[in-house]
Enzyme design. Sequence first.
Site, PDB file in Angstrom:
ATOM      1  N   ASP A  74      43.663  47.457  35.745  1.00 61.76           N
ATOM      2  CA  ASP A  74      43.027  47.172  37.035  1.00 61.76           C
ATOM      3  C   ASP A  74      42.970  48.432  37.908  1.00 61.76           C
ATOM      4  O   ASP A  74      43.862  49.280  37.839  1.00 61.76           O
ATOM      5  CB  ASP A  74      43.824  46.070  37.754  1.00 61.76           C
ATOM      6  CG  ASP A  74      43.041  45.457  38.905  1.00 61.76           C
ATOM      7  OD1 ASP A  74      41.798  45.567  38.916  1.00 61.76           O
ATOM      8  OD2 ASP A  74      43.670  44.860  39.794  1.00 61.76           O
TER       9      ASP A  74
ATOM     10  N   GLY B  31      37.457  50.046  40.125  1.00 62.15           N
ATOM     11  CA  GLY B  31      36.541  50.008  41.272  1.00 62.15           C
ATOM     12  C   GLY B  31      37.056  50.866  42.418  1.00 62.15           C
ATOM     13  O   GLY B  31      36.302  51.637  43.026  1.00 62.15           O
TER      14      GLY B  31
ATOM     15  N   ARG C 291      30.816  51.735  41.299  1.00 61.65           N
ATOM     16  CA  ARG C 291      31.941  51.118  40.579  1.00 61.65           C
ATOM     17  C   ARG C 291      31.884  51.398  39.077  1.00 61.65           C
ATOM     18  O   ARG C 291      32.914  51.556  38.420  1.00 61.65           O
ATOM     19  CB  ARG C 291      31.964  49.606  40.829  1.00 61.65           C
ATOM     20  CG  ARG C 291      32.289  49.212  42.262  1.00 61.65           C
ATOM     21  CD  ARG C 291      32.274  47.698  42.424  1.00 61.65           C
ATOM     22  NE  ARG C 291      33.244  47.069  41.551  1.00 61.65           N
ATOM     23  CZ  ARG C 291      34.541  46.897  41.870  1.00 61.65           C
ATOM     24  NH1 ARG C 291      34.990  47.291  43.037  1.00 61.65           N
ATOM     25  NH2 ARG C 291      35.353  46.323  41.016  1.00 61.65           N
TER      26      ARG C 291
ATOM     27  N   HIS D 250      34.583  52.330  35.866  1.00 57.55           N
ATOM     28  CA  HIS D 250      34.757  51.662  34.566  1.00 57.55           C
ATOM     29  C   HIS D 250      34.605  52.669  33.418  1.00 57.55           C
ATOM     30  O   HIS D 250      35.313  52.586  32.414  1.00 57.55           O
ATOM     31  CB  HIS D 250      33.758  50.519  34.420  1.00 57.55           C
ATOM     32  CG  HIS D 250      33.955  49.414  35.422  1.00 57.55           C
ATOM     33  ND1 HIS D 250      35.186  48.863  35.686  1.00 57.55           N
ATOM     34  CD2 HIS D 250      33.075  48.768  36.236  1.00 57.55           C
ATOM     35  CE1 HIS D 250      35.055  47.916  36.608  1.00 57.55           C
ATOM     36  NE2 HIS D 250      33.784  47.841  36.969  1.00 57.55           N
TER      37      HIS D 250
ATOM     38  N   SER E 113      37.539  39.471  32.355  1.00 57.98           N
ATOM     39  CA  SER E 113      38.109  38.120  32.441  1.00 57.98           C
ATOM     40  C   SER E 113      37.006  37.068  32.555  1.00 57.98           C
ATOM     41  O   SER E 113      35.864  37.380  32.933  1.00 57.98           O
ATOM     42  CB  SER E 113      39.044  38.023  33.652  1.00 57.98           C
ATOM     43  OG  SER E 113      38.304  37.930  34.851  1.00 57.98           O
TER      44      SER E 113
ATOM     45  N   TRP F 266      32.712  37.175  35.549  1.00 60.31           N
ATOM     46  CA  TRP F 266      31.277  36.836  35.631  1.00 60.31           C
ATOM     47  C   TRP F 266      30.846  36.652  37.078  1.00 60.31           C
ATOM     48  O   TRP F 266      29.665  36.720  37.391  1.00 60.31           O
ATOM     49  CB  TRP F 266      30.986  35.533  34.873  1.00 60.31           C
ATOM     50  CG  TRP F 266      31.131  35.648  33.393  1.00 60.31           C
ATOM     51  CD1 TRP F 266      32.148  35.131  32.649  1.00 60.31           C
ATOM     52  CD2 TRP F 266      30.247  36.297  32.471  1.00 60.31           C
ATOM     53  NE1 TRP F 266      31.956  35.425  31.311  1.00 60.31           N
ATOM     54  CE2 TRP F 266      30.800  36.136  31.175  1.00 60.31           C
ATOM     55  CE3 TRP F 266      29.042  37.004  32.597  1.00 60.31           C
ATOM     56  CZ2 TRP F 266      30.189  36.652  30.033  1.00 60.31           C
ATOM     57  CZ3 TRP F 266      28.438  37.503  31.456  1.00 60.31           C
ATOM     58  CH2 TRP F 266      29.008  37.332  30.191  1.00 60.31           C
TER      59      TRP F 266
ATOM     60  N   ARG G 133      31.262  38.589  39.475  1.00 61.78           N
ATOM     61  CA  ARG G 133      30.950  39.875  40.140  1.00 61.78           C
ATOM     62  C   ARG G 133      29.436  40.036  40.272  1.00 61.78           C
ATOM     63  O   ARG G 133      28.668  39.316  39.626  1.00 61.78           O
ATOM     64  CB  ARG G 133      31.542  41.024  39.325  1.00 61.78           C
ATOM     65  CG  ARG G 133      33.052  40.967  39.368  1.00 61.78           C
ATOM     66  CD  ARG G 133      33.669  42.225  38.839  1.00 61.78           C
ATOM     67  NE  ARG G 133      35.122  42.145  39.008  1.00 61.78           N
ATOM     68  CZ  ARG G 133      35.929  43.162  38.938  1.00 61.78           C
ATOM     69  NH1 ARG G 133      35.454  44.368  38.687  1.00 61.78           N
ATOM     70  NH2 ARG G 133      37.222  43.006  39.099  1.00 61.78           N
TER      71      ARG G 133
ATOM     72  N   LEU H 137      48.155  50.822  14.334  1.00 65.85           N
ATOM     73  CA  LEU H 137      48.250  50.164  15.642  1.00 65.85           C
ATOM     74  C   LEU H 137      47.193  49.064  15.711  1.00 65.85           C
ATOM     75  O   LEU H 137      46.036  49.285  15.356  1.00 65.85           O
ATOM     76  CB  LEU H 137      47.985  51.195  16.759  1.00 65.85           C
ATOM     77  CG  LEU H 137      47.919  50.634  18.183  1.00 65.85           C
ATOM     78  CD1 LEU H 137      49.313  50.336  18.730  1.00 65.85           C
ATOM     79  CD2 LEU H 137      47.231  51.626  19.128  1.00 65.85           C
TER      80      LEU H 137
ATOM     81  N   ILE I   7      48.929  37.793  37.791  1.00 67.22           N
ATOM     82  CA  ILE I   7      48.610  37.763  36.349  1.00 67.22           C
ATOM     83  C   ILE I   7      47.113  37.561  36.109  1.00 67.22           C
ATOM     84  O   ILE I   7      46.604  37.915  35.043  1.00 67.22           O
ATOM     85  CB  ILE I   7      49.512  36.719  35.643  1.00 67.22           C
ATOM     86  CG1 ILE I   7      49.498  36.890  34.143  1.00 67.22           C
ATOM     87  CG2 ILE I   7      49.130  35.300  36.028  1.00 67.22           C
ATOM     88  CD1 ILE I   7      50.724  36.349  33.451  1.00 67.22           C
ATOM     89  N   SER I   8      46.392  37.022  37.105  1.00 67.50           N
ATOM     90  CA  SER I   8      44.934  36.883  37.025  1.00 67.50           C
ATOM     91  C   SER I   8      44.452  36.271  35.702  1.00 67.50           C
ATOM     92  O   SER I   8      43.486  36.753  35.106  1.00 67.50           O
ATOM     93  CB  SER I   8      44.238  38.229  37.274  1.00 67.50           C
ATOM     94  OG  SER I   8      44.565  38.736  38.548  1.00 67.50           O
TER      95      SER I   8
ATOM     96  N   GLU J 133      58.555  41.187  29.703  1.00 66.15           N
ATOM     97  CA  GLU J 133      58.998  41.929  30.885  1.00 66.15           C
ATOM     98  C   GLU J 133      57.742  42.429  31.599  1.00 66.15           C
ATOM     99  O   GLU J 133      56.778  42.846  30.946  1.00 66.15           O
ATOM    100  CB  GLU J 133      59.868  43.122  30.471  1.00 66.15           C
ATOM    101  CG  GLU J 133      61.156  42.725  29.794  1.00 66.15           C
ATOM    102  CD  GLU J 133      62.070  41.906  30.699  1.00 66.15           C
ATOM    103  OE1 GLU J 133      62.084  42.136  31.917  1.00 66.15           O
ATOM    104  OE2 GLU J 133      62.769  41.017  30.174  1.00 66.15           O
TER     105      GLU J 133
HETATM  106  C1  IPE Z   1      41.916  41.353  36.120  1.00 72.15           C
HETATM  107  O1  IPE Z   1      41.482  42.165  37.161  1.00 72.15           O
HETATM  108  C2  IPE Z   1      40.931  41.390  34.990  1.00 72.15           C
HETATM  109  C3  IPE Z   1      40.820  42.664  34.281  1.00 72.15           C
HETATM  110  C4  IPE Z   1      41.513  43.740  34.487  1.00 72.15           C
HETATM  111  C5  IPE Z   1      39.834  42.677  33.232  1.00 72.15           C
HETATM  112  P1  IPE Z   1      40.660  41.594  38.398  1.00 72.15           P
HETATM  113  O2  IPE Z   1      40.382  42.747  39.281  1.00 72.15           O
HETATM  114  O3  IPE Z   1      39.488  40.808  37.942  1.00 72.15           O
HETATM  115  O4  IPE Z   1      41.719  40.602  39.060  1.00 72.15           O
HETATM  116  P2  IPE Z   1      41.769  39.982  40.522  1.00 72.15           P
HETATM  117  O5  IPE Z   1      40.412  39.412  40.798  1.00 72.15           O
HETATM  118  O6  IPE Z   1      42.088  41.095  41.472  1.00 72.15           O
HETATM  119  O7  IPE Z   1      42.857  38.977  40.487  1.00 72.15           O
HETATM  120  C1  IPE Z   2      39.441  46.404  36.421  1.00 69.78           C
HETATM  121  O1  IPE Z   2      39.099  47.180  37.511  1.00 69.78           O
HETATM  122  C2  IPE Z   2      38.304  46.307  35.427  1.00 69.78           C
HETATM  123  C3  IPE Z   2      37.637  45.004  35.382  1.00 69.78           C
HETATM  124  C4  IPE Z   2      38.031  43.926  36.001  1.00 69.78           C
HETATM  125  C5  IPE Z   2      36.457  44.905  34.567  1.00 69.78           C
HETATM  126  P1  IPE Z   2      38.423  46.546  38.797  1.00 69.78           P
HETATM  127  O2  IPE Z   2      36.952  46.654  38.650  1.00 69.78           O
HETATM  128  O3  IPE Z   2      38.948  45.186  39.052  1.00 69.78           O
HETATM  129  O4  IPE Z   2      38.926  47.550  39.915  1.00 69.78           O
HETATM  130  P2  IPE Z   2      39.328  47.191  41.393  1.00 69.78           P
HETATM  131  O5  IPE Z   2      40.422  46.168  41.336  1.00 69.78           O
HETATM  132  O6  IPE Z   2      38.090  46.665  42.064  1.00 69.78           O
HETATM  133  O7  IPE Z   2      39.783  48.489  41.969  1.00 69.78           O
HETATM  134 MG    MG Z   3      40.519  44.505  40.150  1.00 65.55          MG
END
Ligand code: IPE
Ligand code: IPE
Ligand code: MG
Length: 243
Positions: free
Chosen positions: A16, A19, A29, A33, A61, A65, A67, A127, A184-185, A196
């Site tokens: 995470d 963005g 953004r 990525h 996740s 979708w 977004r 791996l 944990i999203s 852990e």
């Molecule tokens: C969790 O991150 C999903 C991925 C890293 C793929 P999100 O950025 O989508 O999670 P939330 O929305 O902050 O909980």
């Molecule tokens: C995680 O980074 C990647 C995906 C969820 C695809 P984010 O895109 O959620 O980045 P932030 O949380 O907005 O910084």
């Molecule tokens: Mg995020």
Amino acid sequence: MSVSPVVPHHIAIVMDGNGRWAKRRFLPRLAGHKQGVDSLRRCVRACAERGVGVLTVFAFSSENWNRPADEVSGLMELLALALGREVPQLKKDGVRLYFVGERAGLSQKVRDGLVQAETATAENTRLVLNVCFNYGGRWDIAQAAASLAARGEPITEASLHGAMGMSHVPDPDLVIRTGGEMRISNFLLWQSAYAEFVFSDRLWPDFDESALDEAIAAFGSRERRFGKTSEQILPAHPDPMPG
Ligand code: IPE
Ligand code: IPE
Ligand code: MG
């Protein structure tokens, strides 16, 4: 003499912060990525070098979708592009790829790419890299229960485990989330029962070898009791005053 760290067999990561990494640089953004793919390449190599057996990463996740459409389509294109670019090297490096998640809903082009990548690396043993894409922990539990029900099989912990997307690997020992959020999203809800957790403030593109080593060191300092007491876990010491 330095003591070698306890290396978790299975590390899972919520990658995470892409963005925010981009936003801080006044970039779109998607640039974050793209940088995230570079970070993953480095992390895969570092895990292999440290003797990690399984690396599982959360890449997209079920909820992502929601977004903006251009970010979603950009992520789909990036996946296809990254597969084309990275698979030959992963193949050479002994990495076996699995994609975990709902394939319905992905374009035929992406689905073909996933199958090709899995097939191309199927002989590798150094791996295991699980990429959770269009994945949600709730989806996985529900689809496993539905498939058992459709076959008329009893629902038990063991049968559910066997029907879930991660049945080919043991549960994660260490779950890392980058980007500073402590949630944990909808990642590995079932499988992280005794993992852990390490939360890192680093944004995923900035998560380098030293951050990985810090997380592994934190893991090494934890006492995993699995419901038992400390005394049951510690190795028995010889009586200090025998006789
Ligand atoms: C969790 O991150 C999903 C991925 C890293 C793929 P999100 O950025 O989508 O999670 P939330 O929305 O902050 O909980
Ligand atoms: C995680 O980074 C990647 C995906 C969820 C695809 P984010 O895109 O959620 O980045 P932030 O949380 O907005 O910084
Ligand atoms: Mg995020």
